[in-house]
Structure formats: structure tokens, C-alpha cells
Design a protein around this motif. Structure first.
Motif, PDB file in Angstrom:
ATOM      1  N   PRO A 105       0.824  -1.209   0.000  1.00 19.24           N
ATOM      2  CA  PRO A 105       0.000   0.000   0.000  1.00 19.24           C
ATOM      3  C   PRO A 105       0.859   1.260   0.000  1.00 19.24           C
ATOM      4  CG  PRO A 105       0.072  -0.927   2.197  1.00 19.24           C
ATOM      5  CD  PRO A 105       0.775  -1.920   1.292  1.00 19.24           C
ATOM      6  N   VAL A 106       0.347   2.306  -0.606  1.00 19.09           N
ATOM      7  CA  VAL A 106       0.988   3.615  -0.506  1.00 19.09           C
ATOM      8  C   VAL A 106       0.826   4.147   0.912  1.00 19.09           C
ATOM      9  CG1 VAL A 106       1.016   5.987  -1.379  1.00 19.09           C
ATOM     10  CG2 VAL A 106       0.542   4.087  -2.948  1.00 19.09           C
ATOM     11  N   VAL A 107      -0.409   4.067   1.417  1.00 20.84           N
ATOM     12  CA  VAL A 107      -0.740   4.480   2.782  1.00 20.84           C
ATOM     13  C   VAL A 107      -1.451   3.318   3.452  1.00 20.84           C
ATOM     14  CG1 VAL A 107      -2.032   6.087   4.241  1.00 20.84           C
ATOM     15  CG2 VAL A 107      -0.942   6.906   2.132  1.00 20.84           C
ATOM     16  N   PRO A 108      -0.803   2.593   4.357  1.00 23.27           N
ATOM     17  CA  PRO A 108      -1.464   1.475   5.016  1.00 23.27           C
ATOM     18  C   PRO A 108      -2.785   1.910   5.670  1.00 23.27           C
ATOM     19  CG  PRO A 108       0.879   1.446   5.507  1.00 23.27           C
ATOM     20  CD  PRO A 108       0.608   2.740   4.802  1.00 23.27           C
ATOM     21  N   GLY A 109      -3.847   1.180   5.366  1.00 17.39           N
ATOM     22  CA  GLY A 109      -5.158   1.499   5.915  1.00 17.39           C
ATOM     23  C   GLY A 109      -5.890   2.599   5.192  1.00 17.39           C
ATOM     24  N   GLY A 110      -5.269   3.175   4.149  1.00 16.49           N
ATOM     25  CA  GLY A 110      -5.926   4.245   3.401  1.00 16.49           C
ATOM     26  C   GLY A 110      -6.982   3.707   2.456  1.00 16.49           C
ATOM     27  N   PRO A 111      -7.814   4.591   1.906  1.00 15.27           N
ATOM     28  CA  PRO A 111      -8.827   4.158   0.937  1.00 15.27           C
ATOM     29  C   PRO A 111      -8.195   3.485  -0.279  1.00 15.27           C
ATOM     30  CG  PRO A 111      -9.195   6.436   1.623  1.00 15.27           C
ATOM     31  CD  PRO A 111      -7.850   6.036   2.150  1.00 15.27           C
ATOM     32  N   VAL A 112      -8.991   2.673  -0.954  1.00 11.81           N
ATOM     33  CA  VAL A 112      -8.503   1.998  -2.157  1.00 11.81           C
ATOM     34  C   VAL A 112      -8.034   3.012  -3.188  1.00 11.81           C
ATOM     35  CG1 VAL A 112      -9.206   0.575  -4.121  1.00 11.81           C
ATOM     36  CG2 VAL A 112      -9.905  -0.061  -1.802  1.00 11.81           C
ATOM     37  N   GLY A 113      -8.745   4.108  -3.296  1.00 12.52           N
ATOM     38  CA  GLY A 113      -8.376   5.116  -4.282  1.00 12.52           C
ATOM     39  C   GLY A 113      -8.798   6.501  -3.869  1.00 12.52           C
ATOM     40  N   HIS A 114      -8.232   7.487  -4.530  1.00  9.55           N
ATOM     41  CA  HIS A 114      -8.620   8.887  -4.379  1.00  9.55           C
ATOM     42  C   HIS A 114      -8.808   9.478  -5.778  1.00  9.55           C
ATOM     43  CE1 HIS A 114      -8.171   9.663  -0.090  1.00  9.55           C
ATOM     44  NE2 HIS A 114      -6.982   9.073  -0.091  1.00  9.55           N
ATOM     45  N   PHE A 115      -9.953  10.131  -5.996  1.00  7.54           N
ATOM     46  CA  PHE A 115     -10.193  10.809  -7.266  1.00  7.54           C
ATOM     47  C   PHE A 115      -9.596  12.211  -7.255  1.00  7.54           C
ATOM     48  CE2 PHE A 115     -13.545   7.606  -7.501  1.00  7.54           C
ATOM     49  CZ  PHE A 115     -13.432   7.196  -8.820  1.00  7.54           C
ATOM     50  N   THR A 116      -9.171  12.657  -8.420  1.00  8.48           N
ATOM     51  CA  THR A 116      -8.739  14.040  -8.562  1.00  8.48           C
ATOM     52  C   THR A 116      -9.912  14.976  -8.316  1.00  8.48           C
ATOM     53  OG1 THR A 116      -7.572  15.586 -10.012  1.00  8.48           O
ATOM     54  CG2 THR A 116      -9.243  14.183 -11.041  1.00  8.48           C
ATOM     55  N   VAL A 117      -9.604  16.204  -7.947  1.00  6.34           N
ATOM     56  CA  VAL A 117     -10.639  17.230  -7.855  1.00  6.34           C
ATOM     57  C   VAL A 117     -10.436  18.283  -8.947  1.00  6.34           C
ATOM     58  CG1 VAL A 117     -11.035  16.895  -5.393  1.00  6.34           C
ATOM     59  CG2 VAL A 117      -9.303  18.533  -6.131  1.00  6.34           C
ATOM     60  N   LEU A 118      -9.536  18.036  -9.864  1.00 12.67           N
ATOM     61  CA  LEU A 118      -9.299  18.976 -10.950  1.00 12.67           C
ATOM     62  C   LEU A 118     -10.310  18.771 -12.078  1.00 12.67           C
ATOM     63  CD1 LEU A 118      -5.410  19.012 -11.247  1.00 12.67           C
ATOM     64  CD2 LEU A 118      -6.910  20.344  -9.758  1.00 12.67           C
ATOM     65  N   PRO A 119     -10.588  19.824 -12.853  1.00 15.20           N
ATOM     66  CA  PRO A 119     -11.540  19.730 -13.966  1.00 15.20           C
ATOM     67  C   PRO A 119     -10.879  19.089 -15.187  1.00 15.20           C
ATOM     68  CG  PRO A 119     -10.684  21.956 -13.858  1.00 15.20           C
ATOM     69  CD  PRO A 119     -10.080  21.210 -12.694  1.00 15.20           C
ATOM     70  N   ILE A 120     -10.660  17.781 -15.103  1.00 16.65           N
ATOM     71  CA  ILE A 120      -9.805  17.112 -16.088  1.00 16.65           C
ATOM     72  C   ILE A 120     -10.395  17.119 -17.498  1.00 16.65           C
ATOM     73  CG2 ILE A 120      -8.495  15.716 -14.454  1.00 16.65           C
ATOM     74  CD1 ILE A 120     -10.445  13.446 -14.896  1.00 16.65           C
ATOM     75  N   LYS A 121     -11.723  17.066 -17.619  1.00 16.85           N
ATOM     76  CA  LYS A 121     -12.324  17.100 -18.960  1.00 16.85           C
ATOM     77  C   LYS A 121     -12.233  18.501 -19.561  1.00 16.85           C
ATOM     78  CE  LYS A 121     -15.290  13.084 -18.346  1.00 16.85           C
ATOM     79  NZ  LYS A 121     -16.661  12.524 -18.385  1.00 16.85           N
ATOM     80  N   ALA A 122     -12.402  19.515 -18.741  1.00 18.80           N
ATOM     81  CA  ALA A 122     -12.208  20.885 -19.231  1.00 18.80           C
ATOM     82  C   ALA A 122     -10.756  21.105 -19.632  1.00 18.80           C
ATOM     83  CB  ALA A 122     -12.633  21.884 -18.163  1.00 18.80           C
ATOM     84  N   MET A 123      -9.848  20.504 -18.896  1.00 19.53           N
ATOM     85  CA  MET A 123      -8.427  20.632 -19.225  1.00 19.53           C
ATOM     86  C   MET A 123      -8.119  19.985 -20.570  1.00 19.53           C
ATOM     87  SD  MET A 123      -7.160  19.858 -15.329  1.00 19.53           S
ATOM     88  CE  MET A 123      -5.376  19.801 -15.537  1.00 19.53           C
ATOM     89  N   VAL A 124      -8.681  18.801 -20.803  1.00 20.08           N
ATOM     90  CA  VAL A 124      -8.468  18.116 -22.081  1.00 20.08           C
ATOM     91  C   VAL A 124      -9.102  18.906 -23.223  1.00 20.08           C
ATOM     92  CG1 VAL A 124      -9.088  16.051 -23.403  1.00 20.08           C
ATOM     93  CG2 VAL A 124      -8.171  15.823 -21.093  1.00 20.08           C
ATOM     94  N   ALA A 125     -10.282  19.480 -22.976  1.00 21.06           N
ATOM     95  CA  ALA A 125     -10.938  20.292 -24.001  1.00 21.06           C
ATOM     96  C   ALA A 125     -10.076  21.491 -24.381  1.00 21.06           C
ATOM     97  CB  ALA A 125     -12.308  20.752 -23.510  1.00 21.06           C
ATOM     98  N   ALA A 126      -9.415  22.094 -23.404  1.00 22.89           N
ATOM     99  CA  ALA A 126      -8.544  23.232 -23.676  1.00 22.89           C
ATOM    100  C   ALA A 126      -7.339  22.810 -24.517  1.00 22.89           C
ATOM    101  CB  ALA A 126      -8.078  23.859 -22.364  1.00 22.89           C
ATOM    102  N   LEU A 127      -6.796  21.630 -24.230  1.00 23.77           N
ATOM    103  CA  LEU A 127      -5.706  21.112 -25.057  1.00 23.77           C
ATOM    104  C   LEU A 127      -6.150  20.948 -26.500  1.00 23.77           C
ATOM    105  CD1 LEU A 127      -4.169  18.320 -22.777  1.00 23.77           C
ATOM    106  CD2 LEU A 127      -3.175  20.562 -23.275  1.00 23.77           C
ATOM    107  N   SER A 128      -7.341  20.377 -26.679  1.00 19.14           N
ATOM    108  CA  SER A 128      -7.864  20.151 -28.024  1.00 19.14           C
ATOM    109  C   SER A 128      -8.011  21.460 -28.791  1.00 19.14           C
ATOM    110  CB  SER A 128      -9.218  19.434 -27.938  1.00 19.14           C
ATOM    111  OG  SER A 128      -9.762  19.221 -29.223  1.00 19.14           O
ATOM    112  N   GLU A 129      -8.476  22.491 -28.121  1.00 23.37           N
ATOM    113  CA  GLU A 129      -8.643  23.792 -28.771  1.00 23.37           C
ATOM    114  C   GLU A 129      -7.314  24.360 -29.237  1.00 23.37           C
ATOM    115  OE1 GLU A 129     -10.698  26.266 -26.022  1.00 23.37           O
ATOM    116  OE2 GLU A 129     -12.585  25.139 -26.155  1.00 23.37           O
ATOM    117  N   GLU A 130      -6.231  23.989 -28.557  1.00 22.75           N
ATOM    118  CA  GLU A 130      -4.900  24.456 -28.934  1.00 22.75           C
ATOM    119  C   GLU A 130      -4.182  23.505 -29.889  1.00 22.75           C
ATOM    120  OE1 GLU A 130      -3.384  27.391 -28.102  1.00 22.75           O
ATOM    121  OE2 GLU A 130      -5.367  27.923 -27.331  1.00 22.75           O
ATOM    122  N   GLY A 131      -4.856  22.428 -30.262  1.00 22.71           N
ATOM    123  CA  GLY A 131      -4.255  21.467 -31.178  1.00 22.71           C
ATOM    124  C   GLY A 131      -3.220  20.566 -30.551  1.00 22.71           C
TER     125      GLY A 131
END
Length: 209
Positions: A105-131
Motif C-alpha cells: 500500500p501507498v498508505v497502510p489502511g488508506g482508501p482503495v483510491g482517491h479521485f482528482t478534484v481537478l476539472p480534467i475534462k475541461a483541461m483536455v478540451a482546452a488542449l484540443s482547442e490548442e491542437g
């Protein structure tokens, strides 16, 4: 003193002379400062545990509004914001200190996973707009990149003194796929999108497994 952005990249590993993640961070930081942002950039070791410790120390020292950790995913064809960090270390190759953890484990006893709180789809959309090629990634792997990503998200979720800090992880590909200048410009763009976008886009697709 609180700052706007903390960026981290990694030192070289596996015999390479450079690491594209740190080159992207080094290039993006001055671009963000030109936009009036206060930015700190930290180069992390490619070492299980120690990299996360240093990141945690930098977060507590700087208390940034936003943390974006950056790593290298050499086999990918674009820039990939990560959706989830998982609580496991499983090294395909030794880290720079010679450690090769398997199914730890990374952190013994920690949750199985942690989700990002960043706007990852908006970030990808911005990349696409810039080619610039990019997609949402569903896995940060099980090496030191995931280790740092999990430690970051766990820290921000567990330490109430850090409430309000947003954080996440972005992988850049090898330089022959996206050169350092483009990767730096793209990373600076992603940071600005993350700062300015409190709620992510609600749309499917654009993902890399």
C-alpha cells in the motif's frame, strides 16, 4: 506564505539524461508568473515514499491554491490528466534508490483510491482547442507517479489545515511525441484552466485507459 500554484516534476530515472516532466514544469513556471501568478516548482526524486514526503512538505510550506504534480508516461501519445490514484505500489523497475515494492500500500489502511478534484475534462478540451493531443487517463500506473498522486490526494483529504487546496496529477509523453516547448505551454494552459474552472465539463469520452 500562501501562493497560487505548486508544480512538481521528477528527476531523470532508468538511465535517462532528462525527465520530460521536470522540463515541462521548468518551462511552465515562468509562463505562469508572466500571468501574475505566484508559483513554486519542486523537482522530486523518483523514489517511493521520499517523493511523497517532499511533496507533502512543499504543500505545507507554500499552502498553494492549486497543486499539479507532473510525471512522464513515455508510451502515451498525448498529455493525460489523471482521474484516480490507487493505494498500491507495484514496481516494474527499481526506483532511483533501488526499491522494488510489490503489492504494497501507498498508505497502510488508506482508501482503495482517491479521485482528482481537478476539472480534467475541461483541461483536455482546452488542449484540443490548442491542437495539442490529450485525453483523460483512467490509470496513473503503480510506480512513483501514482505514489505521489495518491499521497497528494490523501494529504489534501485528511489534513484539515489544508482545506480548500485543490490538487491532481498530469502525465506528459516522451519528447519525441510532444516537445518540451509545447509541453510547457500546454501545462501552463492546464494550470490556468484548473484555477479558473471550479466545475468540470459533464461529457463522456476523450479517455485513455
Amino acid at each position: 506564505m500562501a501562493i497560487d500554484v505548486l508544480l512538481t516534476g521528477f528527476e531523470p530515472f532508468a538511465g535517462a539524461a532528462t525527465n520530460e516532466s521536470w522540463e515541462a514544469v521548468r518551462g511552465a513556471a515562468p509562463q505562469l508568473r508572466e500571468h501574475g501568478l505566484v508559483v513554486a516548482a519542486v523537482e522530486l526524486p523518483v523514489e517511493f515514499g521520499r517523493a511523497g514526503d517532499l511533496l507533502a512538505g512543499a504543500v505545507r510550506e507554500h499552502h498553494p491554491r492549486l497543486v499539479v504534480a507532473v510525471g512522464l508516461a513515455a508510451g502515451r501519445r498525448g498529455i493525460t490528466p489523471e482521474r484516480v490514484a490507487i493505494n498500491v505500489r507495484d514496481a516494474r523497475i527499481p526506483d532511483n534508490a533501488g526499491a522494488s515494492p510489490v503489492d504494497e500500500p501507498v498508505v497502510p489502511g488508506g482508501p482503495v483510491g482517491h479521485f482528482t478534484v481537478l476539472p480534467i475534462k475541461a483541461m483536455v478540451a482546452a488542449l484540443s482547442e490548442e491542437g495539442v493531443p490529450g485525453s483523460v487517463s483512467q490509470t496513473a500506473g503503480t510506480y512513483v507517479c501514482n505514489d505521489v498522486f495518491y499521497r497528494l490526494q490523501h494529504l489534501l483529504a485528511a489534513d484539515t489545515s489544508l482545506t480548500g487546496i485543490r490538487g491532481g496529477f498530469v502525465h506528459v509523453p516522451a519528447a519525441e511525441v510532444i516537445d518540451a516547448v509545447t509541453a510547457s505551454r500546454a501545462l501552463a494552459l492546464l494550470v490556468r484552466v484548473a484555477l479558473d474552472t471550479p466545475t468540470d465539463l459533464e461529457r463522456a469520452g476523450g479517455t485513455e485507459h
